[in-house]
Design a protein around this motif. Sequence first.
Motif, PDB file in Angstrom:
ATOM      1  N   VAL B 158       7.897   8.855   1.444  1.00  0.00           N
ATOM      2  CA  VAL B 158       8.944   8.091   0.764  1.00  0.00           C
ATOM      3  C   VAL B 158       9.088   6.752   1.492  1.00  0.00           C
ATOM      4  O   VAL B 158       9.223   6.717   2.725  1.00  0.00           O
ATOM      5  CB  VAL B 158      10.275   8.863   0.778  1.00  0.00           C
ATOM      6  CG1 VAL B 158      11.412   8.010   0.218  1.00  0.00           C
ATOM      7  CG2 VAL B 158      10.134  10.134  -0.041  1.00  0.00           C
ATOM      8  N   ILE B 159       9.031   5.695   0.724  1.00  0.00           N
ATOM      9  CA  ILE B 159       9.085   4.361   1.333  1.00  0.00           C
ATOM     10  C   ILE B 159      10.437   4.153   1.996  1.00  0.00           C
ATOM     11  O   ILE B 159      11.480   4.508   1.432  1.00  0.00           O
ATOM     12  CB  ILE B 159       8.849   3.276   0.259  1.00  0.00           C
ATOM     13  CG1 ILE B 159       7.433   3.422  -0.303  1.00  0.00           C
ATOM     14  CG2 ILE B 159       9.045   1.889   0.825  1.00  0.00           C
ATOM     15  CD1 ILE B 159       7.166   2.579  -1.520  1.00  0.00           C
ATOM     16  N   GLY B 160      10.412   3.569   3.175  1.00  0.00           N
ATOM     17  CA  GLY B 160      11.668   3.277   3.870  1.00  0.00           C
ATOM     18  C   GLY B 160      11.920   4.238   5.005  1.00  0.00           C
ATOM     19  O   GLY B 160      12.789   3.980   5.840  1.00  0.00           O
ATOM     20  N   CYS B 168       0.054   7.320   0.641  1.00  0.00           N
ATOM     21  CA  CYS B 168       0.580   7.755  -0.662  1.00  0.00           C
ATOM     22  C   CYS B 168       2.061   7.379  -0.793  1.00  0.00           C
ATOM     23  O   CYS B 168       2.951   8.250  -0.863  1.00  0.00           O
ATOM     24  CB  CYS B 168       0.431   9.270  -0.832  1.00  0.00           C
ATOM     25  SG  CYS B 168      -1.220   9.862  -0.536  1.00  0.00           S
ATOM     26  N   PRO B 169       2.381   6.087  -0.768  1.00  0.00           N
ATOM     27  CA  PRO B 169       3.805   5.677  -0.758  1.00  0.00           C
ATOM     28  C   PRO B 169       4.528   6.030  -2.067  1.00  0.00           C
ATOM     29  O   PRO B 169       4.006   5.779  -3.151  1.00  0.00           O
ATOM     30  CB  PRO B 169       3.719   4.159  -0.565  1.00  0.00           C
ATOM     31  CG  PRO B 169       2.373   3.789  -1.054  1.00  0.00           C
ATOM     32  CD  PRO B 169       1.472   4.927  -0.813  1.00  0.00           C
ATOM     33  N   ILE B 170       5.700   6.607  -1.910  1.00  0.00           N
ATOM     34  CA  ILE B 170       6.494   7.014  -3.084  1.00  0.00           C
ATOM     35  C   ILE B 170       7.809   6.240  -3.047  1.00  0.00           C
ATOM     36  O   ILE B 170       8.514   6.255  -2.015  1.00  0.00           O
ATOM     37  CB  ILE B 170       6.758   8.531  -3.054  1.00  0.00           C
ATOM     38  CG1 ILE B 170       5.415   9.274  -3.159  1.00  0.00           C
ATOM     39  CG2 ILE B 170       7.712   8.956  -4.156  1.00  0.00           C
ATOM     40  CD1 ILE B 170       5.494  10.743  -2.827  1.00  0.00           C
ATOM     41  N   PRO B 171       8.166   5.547  -4.124  1.00  0.00           N
ATOM     42  CA  PRO B 171       9.416   4.759  -4.108  1.00  0.00           C
ATOM     43  C   PRO B 171      10.633   5.665  -3.919  1.00  0.00           C
ATOM     44  O   PRO B 171      10.636   6.814  -4.346  1.00  0.00           O
ATOM     45  CB  PRO B 171       9.446   4.104  -5.488  1.00  0.00           C
ATOM     46  CG  PRO B 171       8.080   4.239  -6.026  1.00  0.00           C
ATOM     47  CD  PRO B 171       7.463   5.436  -5.403  1.00  0.00           C
ATOM     48  N   ARG B 172      11.624   5.080  -3.260  1.00  0.00           N
ATOM     49  CA  ARG B 172      12.861   5.842  -2.978  1.00  0.00           C
ATOM     50  C   ARG B 172      13.547   6.282  -4.278  1.00  0.00           C
ATOM     51  O   ARG B 172      14.186   7.335  -4.337  1.00  0.00           O
ATOM     52  CB  ARG B 172      13.791   4.921  -2.159  1.00  0.00           C
ATOM     53  CG  ARG B 172      15.149   5.450  -1.819  1.00  0.00           C
ATOM     54  CD  ARG B 172      15.049   6.560  -0.758  1.00  0.00           C
ATOM     55  NE  ARG B 172      16.371   6.976  -0.308  1.00  0.00           N
ATOM     56  CZ  ARG B 172      17.178   7.758  -0.999  1.00  0.00           C
ATOM     57  NH1 ARG B 172      16.818   8.215  -2.191  1.00  0.00           N
ATOM     58  NH2 ARG B 172      18.369   8.103  -0.516  1.00  0.00           N
TER      59      ARG B 172
END
Lengths: 918, 367
Positions: B158-160, B168-172
């Motif tokens: 999870v980004i942030g 594998c970035p996943i938006p918040r």
Amino acid sequence: MTVSHLAVEKFRCFVSRTELRLDPEGVTVICGPNGSGKSTLLHALLMVLANPHTAGGKAMEALRPWGTDLAPEISAIFDHNGGTWRVWKRFLSRPECRLENRTARGGFALVAEGKAADRKLEEMLGLGHVSGAAGIGHLGWMQVLWAPQGEVAMPELSGRALEDVRAILGAQLGGPLGARLEQWIEGQYLELWTGNGRPRKAREQEQARLAAMRQALEEARQRLDRVAQLSRAVELTQGEAQELKHRVARMRGELEKAEREEKDAQFLRMIAGNLEAQCRLVESRHQELKRRIERIEALTRQDWECRQRIHSLEASVREKQEAAWDRLKWAEAARERAEALGEECERLRARAQRALGFAQLLRERDEIRHRLRRIEELAEHVDRERGALEALRAPSDAELARMRELQGRWRELEVRLESCLLKVELVPETEGSVEVLAGEPAGRHALKPGAGFEVRSEGRAEIRIPGFGLIRVAGPETPAAQLRQDRDAVASHLEEMLRRLGATDLAEAEARHARLVEIRNRVAQLEAEQRTLLAGSSAEEWKQRAGEHEAEIAAIVGQFPEWTAIPAAESRQLAEQAERELQAKSEELRTARKESEETLDRWRLTQMEAEREAAALERTREELERTVSELTSLASDGRSAEQRAEELHRLELEWRHLKSEREKAEDELARCRPEGAARLREEIQNLEERAAQAEQRRVQAEADLRALLSSAPYDEYIVLEEQTAQLERKIEATEVQAEAIRRVREAVRAAKQEALEGLAEPVAEEAARILLQIAGRRLGSLKIGENLSIQHLEPPAAGRPVDLHELSGGEQEQIHLAVRLALARFLARSERQLVVLDDAFMFTDDERLGRLLDLIGELRAALQIVILTCHPERLRGLPGARFVRLQNFELVGESGGYAPGPDGSALSSFVPDAGRVP
Amino acid sequence: MRFLHTADWQIGLSLAQLGEKAGEARKRRLDTARSIARLAHSEKVDFALIAGDTFEHNGVGEGLIREIASVLSSFGCPVYVIPGNHDPAGPGSVWERPYWKDCANVFILTEPCPVPVTGATLFPCPARDAEAKRDPTEWIPPRGGDAALRIGLAHGSVIGNPEIEVSCPIPRNAPELRGLDYLALGHWHSTALYPDSFGAVRMAYSGTHEPSRFGETDSGNVLLVEIPAPGAQPRIEARRVASLRWLTMDCAVGGEADLDRLFAELQHLEDPGNTIVECRLKGMLRSGYLGHLDPVEQLLQSRFFFGRLSTQGLLPEPEDFSWTDDLPAGYLRRAAERLLDQAGRNPEPAAVEALRLLYRGLREVRT
């Protein structure tokens, strides 16, 4: 170590068995007269402790009793490190050694024998290794406790002996607890390190195992990477194969279109080919006709040019031939003139040569005349000199030599005669007279005061002086008469020779001879000059030559009358004038000849040009003939030039039309791109091959991947990783332990080493205390070096360090004893020690000896002391001592204290043992 | 609808830091997986979701794969599994093995395409690349007129969150962005819930079922998720399933009393057989007390599943000469003082150990 018993047999002077008991708890004095065997006993103790029983050599052989081959046997019982030991050795013949230890039941049990027993003793007592006969030095550290006869001075310690002393003293620094701790540290250290500081094999093996595991782990990791690589390879090859198949499908469509275009192109190619052939045919005909027209035109031009050139050449040839004839005539005239000049030159050259010869003849004639005059003058001069020579009555060389010899002989005889005569000289103080009775001058002679009067005589002389008496002088018989006779004969002969010459003396004769020599030399000189002038000829011959010259000169003058009155001095100028005239004429001749040559060259050149142009004329005529022939042949087609030009124009138009048609067909063919189909077919084949290869690679990668995965590479990897990590932790912990114990050991060793290096100071302090007790304050303190040698003393009165050699023998003896006893005190802290003093108080006075004996009495509490002396009465004040007497190599008694013998002598007898004096 | 959300089992995980206990700890992960199957059974969930990294690596042995196939078969409900970055789909992947064909209730979702399940649509986002830099959920189509529940299943970061490496970035706000009722995530080993702007939790990491290292804040759980209807707020219950506890104890030491206190504390720790303990000592200690560390170390090794004592932060007190008085005066005492000085100036392990050794030696020879 202390010794309680010593037994000696067949050892030097001790042939029969002799046993000596020593008191380990006190002082034993072994006394006896000189040569009674005291020091031999001490030597035996040294041998049994320190000498390997197998030792041999000259020094060892000397241990046998004199004149025997008996094998020495020695045994000793000693206490060491809380145990009682017995050692027995036989040397030289059937050598043997036994080392035994006292058992709890009081007996002795064998510990080692033979060389093992020697080694055990060496190790146990810290002895130095020896191969021959042992000396005090081989006692190792114990040598500081043994003062042999005459060697009371402290030995120089080094190597193991010094280390052992330090170790014994050092062990006392840490005490029992320190020793145990050091032992514990050493034990811990040796579990991880070897004695020489290398890691133990087990540690190295662990490191090797770790390296192998790391290698295996790396290989396992590479297998995991290989899994990922193969997985990617499968994906990539699969994608690549699919992509290639898609491209093949696309390209097959393109190929169909390209094949249709290829058929169209084949038709166009055929048309273009036909047009090309027609085009080439017309072009060929056009070219041929064009060449014929151009050739006819060229030949026509060439015909006109040839005719022009022939006309011009014919005129030129004629002109050149005429010019050549003129130049030939000029050349002939020039040649004739040059020949005339040549004859004139020859005449002048002959005249010049004649003038030169005439001048030479005149010069030679004058020279001969002069030579003849000089020859005549010289002849007259020689005649005059010869006349003078005849008038001079001079001796010849031989006569003069004879006269000189006679003169020398006369002088020699005169001297010899003079030396034979007696000479008496009278020198009167008053006037008087003398009469010579025998001798020369004989007779009476007056005497004047201060004037000497000499009388000579042969053999004897007699002189009478009035009022005084007769003086007779006698000498030996001499040949004076003969000498006088010879002298007179020589003088007569010389006078005769002088008389013949008319000379008065030899000097005159010599002067005349000198004049003779001078005239002779001058005549010789004149004659030599005369010979030079004649030069091998006679004067008549020279006169004849002069006549010949005169005749030749007259002949030349007849030929050239103008030369009649010319003197010789001017004849040279005449010759030079003739030469100059010749040169001028010769120059004129050269010019004429050159002009003749040049005229001839010009004629030749003109002649050659005329011939060349004639040849050119001939060639041009031939060329014209060929041109006319060819022109006739080319013009034989029956067409005019205009007809030929029209035909050429028609062919050109036709060729242009065909070319245009062919280019159109080719443009259409190019637009068809018929080669696209072949390229596509090739590309499709290539792509299909690549697709097959990709598929093959995929299959291979899949197979490899399956094979790799079937071995569970990750499971293998984590097992290896965990085992490696575990081993790493274990090794890390061990290495920390190893490094830690190494540091502890190093720190302790370093601190101990420093402490040991400072040991000399307490020993020096103890020695100073002992010295104070023996000698009072006079000697002050002393300085001891790191090797425990005495450096110097610091007496308070001196105010400076004093070297040992500056002290008396007695004081030196006391200082060495003090240091030995101080060291013995330190060494005895861990174990009671044996101190041996052999005649160690030789130079000590009675007062200081008394104090020293008191000190020894105190020291026996910690030390076993054995004193060897031949003056036991000096030790009578030694408290608690046991006296053992030796006489003729036998123990003759012992007592608990000193007592003189019945005869009053110190060594005659002992009272029975009365117990020790407390 | 009620389902079970778990992830990051990482079967076959390497546990080198546990030494010889690594194998046993690895076996515990498998046992806990079995207990999750039993939980799914007992809780009667509609299905179970495993959000990636079921295996530590695609190169694990066939035996482990068979074991997990057996465990998943025993869930008693459909089990939907996506590959994670540790076990990504692709040639040679564990998911290509034949065992899964025999598991009727197990669905390996290796393609990003919607999967209809009872009363919902599942949007799997499988990992095909261990280091992908693209949002794995970006393929999910917008909600549109879909009336069924939309549940996403993804593996990524999870980004942030600075503690997770960006792969594998996943938006918040991925649930809102993709129109999802719930997004079940895997990759982060501790349980983490992400409430949206309305306070509703529609995205969560279940965390690993069994802690895998020291420092994980809340690992060892599975999530039981209940969503009554599309758009409704999910009810999420974290249920602890782990058998082992990983405990880090940081102790400031100033004297013997602190060591004694630590010893007592360790003695009273509950369930020592299932506890992995790391004691990290810090501070200064008199060299004489270094010997007191031995009983602590022995206790850690004997009482617990695994125990480790770290003394790297513990320094010998530089001015401490008290114990050296027990040494004979002279060179031994001087050597001890030098060792003490060396350890004070450079307290590396060998220097501290040297002091400890000398102290131990002294104690042994005195007794």
